[in-house]
Design a protein around this motif. Structure first.
Motif, PDB file in Angstrom:
ATOM      1  N   CYS A 160     -70.373 -73.346 120.095  1.00 29.71           N
ATOM      2  CA  CYS A 160     -71.955 -73.706 120.686  1.00 29.71           C
ATOM      3  C   CYS A 160     -72.290 -75.211 121.334  1.00 29.71           C
ATOM      4  O   CYS A 160     -71.389 -75.664 121.388  1.00 29.71           O
ATOM      5  CB  CYS A 160     -72.289 -73.570 119.454  1.00 29.71           C
TER       6      CYS A 160
ATOM      7  N   CYS B 278     -65.381 -73.033 117.414  1.00 29.96           N
ATOM      8  CA  CYS B 278     -66.872 -73.216 117.960  1.00 29.96           C
ATOM      9  C   CYS B 278     -67.122 -73.303 119.528  1.00 29.96           C
ATOM     10  O   CYS B 278     -67.582 -74.741 119.227  1.00 29.96           O
ATOM     11  CB  CYS B 278     -67.500 -73.732 116.927  1.00 29.96           C
TER      12      CYS B 278
ATOM     13  N   ARG C 240     -79.149 -74.771 114.761  1.00 31.84           N
ATOM     14  CA  ARG C 240     -79.543 -74.349 113.674  1.00 31.84           C
ATOM     15  C   ARG C 240     -80.425 -74.528 113.053  1.00 31.84           C
ATOM     16  O   ARG C 240     -80.469 -74.553 111.819  1.00 31.84           O
ATOM     17  CB  ARG C 240     -78.303 -74.061 113.434  1.00 31.84           C
TER      18      ARG C 240
HETATM   19 ZN   LIG Z   1     -70.730 -75.173 116.965  1.00 27.37          ZN
END
Ligand SMILES: [Zn+2]
Ligand SMILES: [Zn+2]
Length: 138
Positions: A32, A30, A69
């Motif tokens: 992000c 990931c 998120r």
């Molecule tokens: Zn992430």
């Protein structure tokens, strides 16, 4: 459950350990901004297990931070050395996300997906062969 060897790992100092039986539910990288900041690295390699196949021992220091998120992301660090070891709430979450750098045998991690490649820094390459998602899979 499978016949494969358990997957084991833990923190740098050895006080926080886990053992998981069976294949992971998911495995990937990931990119992000949350994962970058939480790890101090270009991405987080992760693999997930159903809560009922993983046993965690040792004292954790939990961090709870609002997630990109939405909701709250819970991350667990060793109470002694501070290593980032897993995400989720032991004893409450349906699944636990292990950060793959904590594996004793890193070759037991086989990433399938790359998440949030939209947010990837140019110096954090995505290795070939992964299924890439701009953010998350639907
Ligand atoms: Zn992430
Ligand atoms: Zn430790």
């Amino acid at each position: 459950m499978t016949d494969s060897a358990p997957i084991e790992g833990g923190c740098l100092c050895g006080a926080l350990r886990y053992v998981a039986y069976g294949a992971p539910l998911y495995a990937g990288l990931c990119y992000c901004a949350d994962c970058r900041k939480a790890s101090g690295s270009g991405f987080i390699p992760f693999l997930g297990f159903a809560a009922n196949v993983i046993t965690i021992t040792g004292e954790t220091r939990r961090s709870e931070v609002p997630s990109l998120r939405g909701g709250i992301a819970t991350r667990n660090h060793c109470g002694h050395c501070g290593s980032l070891v897993f995400g989720g709430i032991a004893g409450e979450s349906d699944s636990i996300t292990i950060y793959a750098g904590s594996l004793d045998d890193p070759s037991s991690f086989q990433p399938q997906v790359a998440l949030f490649v939209r947010d990837r820094p140019s110096w954090a390459e995505v290795r070939p062969g992964l299924q890439e998602f701009a953010t998350m899979p639907d």
